[in-house]
Motif scaffolding. Structure first.
Motif, mmCIF file in Angstrom:
data_model
loop_
_atom_site.group_PDB
_atom_site.id
_atom_site.type_symbol
_atom_site.label_atom_id
_atom_site.label_comp_id
_atom_site.label_asym_id
_atom_site.label_seq_id
_atom_site.Cartn_x
_atom_site.Cartn_y
_atom_site.Cartn_z
ATOM 1 N N GLY A 32 0.830 -1.214 0.000
ATOM 2 C CA GLY A 32 0.000 0.000 0.000
ATOM 3 C C GLY A 32 0.860 1.258 0.000
ATOM 4 O O GLY A 32 0.589 2.209 -0.746
ATOM 5 N N SER A 48 -6.717 -1.226 -4.330
ATOM 6 C CA SER A 48 -6.349 -2.292 -3.406
ATOM 7 C C SER A 48 -7.537 -3.236 -3.271
ATOM 8 O O SER A 48 -8.628 -2.818 -2.879
ATOM 9 C CB SER A 48 -5.976 -1.679 -2.047
ATOM 10 O OG SER A 48 -6.215 -2.615 -1.017
ATOM 11 N N ASP A 102 -3.519 -3.951 -6.396
ATOM 12 C CA ASP A 102 -2.739 -4.282 -5.196
ATOM 13 C C ASP A 102 -3.410 -5.435 -4.425
ATOM 14 O O ASP A 102 -4.584 -5.363 -4.089
ATOM 15 C CB ASP A 102 -2.657 -2.968 -4.383
ATOM 16 C CG ASP A 102 -2.297 -3.135 -2.927
ATOM 17 O OD1 ASP A 102 -1.953 -4.240 -2.489
ATOM 18 O OD2 ASP A 102 -2.365 -2.110 -2.205
ATOM 19 N N ARG A 151 -7.953 -2.512 11.725
ATOM 20 C CA ARG A 151 -8.198 -3.712 10.922
ATOM 21 C C ARG A 151 -8.409 -4.917 11.814
ATOM 22 O O ARG A 151 -7.674 -5.130 12.774
ATOM 23 C CB ARG A 151 -7.007 -3.950 9.975
ATOM 24 C CG ARG A 151 -7.034 -3.018 8.784
ATOM 25 C CD ARG A 151 -5.861 -3.245 7.879
ATOM 26 N NE ARG A 151 -5.746 -4.625 7.413
ATOM 27 C CZ ARG A 151 -5.132 -4.972 6.285
ATOM 28 N NH1 ARG A 151 -4.610 -4.041 5.505
ATOM 29 N NH2 ARG A 151 -5.034 -6.232 5.939
#
Ligand code: C5P
Ligand code: MG
Length: 213
Positions: A32, A48, A102, A151
């Motif tokens: 990233g 992404s 990505d 996350r």
């Protein structure tokens, strides 16, 4: 006359074919970070797959939200129909023609789905592969989690699963592209600006020019 018209039409159409660079590497390898640098300097649109899936998970009314969350927590790969369609939509929406894809293709299902749906509609320039040890990647992801990445998979338990998936499912995809001479392997254990110096070499070798800014 007709020949010339056809040639310029064909060159025009060629320019319209979206160009894609796949970006792969272990979780925490810095995909990233590098993608945002590339996108600033070379004008590629950064897509992404993980971010698109997290966005879809949050979308009210999404029929895939729960399934995506399950996969993400367990470091498993979401069925390609979902991911490929999110990528395709994002490409169309951008109105642009150069993309960094990505975190994709991550396994055989991803690769087969892309080949079925997108390979004919796009031109794969090369595959950037960020190489980084498991220990350093783990340290980076745990650091990211502690710093509040928010996350649900930046924890040790999920990370172990993500690594297994990477080794068992993603490495064979990188090897598949390596056999085709398409992989540009980059040492991702050094500082981001040093990594980017190597990335630039890959882009320059491919004849891609920097934006004038
Ligand atoms: O690339 P990133 O680390 O953001 O991916 C996070 C998670 O998103 C992966 O561990 C996986 O569960 C999911 N993912 C996926 N298919 C992809 C990319 C990501 O299922 N092609
Ligand atoms: Mg990422």
């Amino acid at each position: 006359m007709l020949y010339r018209a056809l040639r310029s039409l064909s060159s025009y159409l060629n320019k319209m074919v979206p160009e894609v660079v796949f970006v792969l590497g272990a979780p925490g390898a810095g995909k990233g970070t590098q993608c945002s640098l590339i996108s600033k300097e070379y004008g590629f649109v950064h897509l992404s797959a993980g971010d698109l899936l997290r966005e879809e998970r949050q979308r009210p009314g999404s029929e895939y939200g729960e399934m995506i969350e399950q996969c993400i927590r367990n470091g498993e790969i979401v069925p390609v129909e979902v991911t490929c369609s999110l990528l395709h939509k994002a490409m169309q929406k951008s109105g642009q023609t150069r993309f960094l894809v990505d975190g994709f293709p991550r396994n055989k299902d991803n690769l087969e789905g892309w080949t079925r749906e997108m390979a004919d509609k796009t031109k794969l320039l090369f595959v950037l592969f960020f190489e980084c040890s498991k220990d350093l990647c783990t340290e980076r992801c745990l650091g990211r989690g502690a710093a509040g990445s928010g996350r649900s998979d930046d924890n040790l338990e999920s990370l172990m699963k993500r690594f297994n998936t990477y080794l068992n499912d993603t490495m064979p995809i990188i090897e598949h592209y390596e056999k085709q001479g398409l992989v540009r392997k980059i040492n991702a254990e050094v500082a981001p600006d040093q990594v980017f110096e190597e990335v630039k070499k890959a882009f320059n070798q491919c004849g891609l020019e920097k934006l004038n800014n």
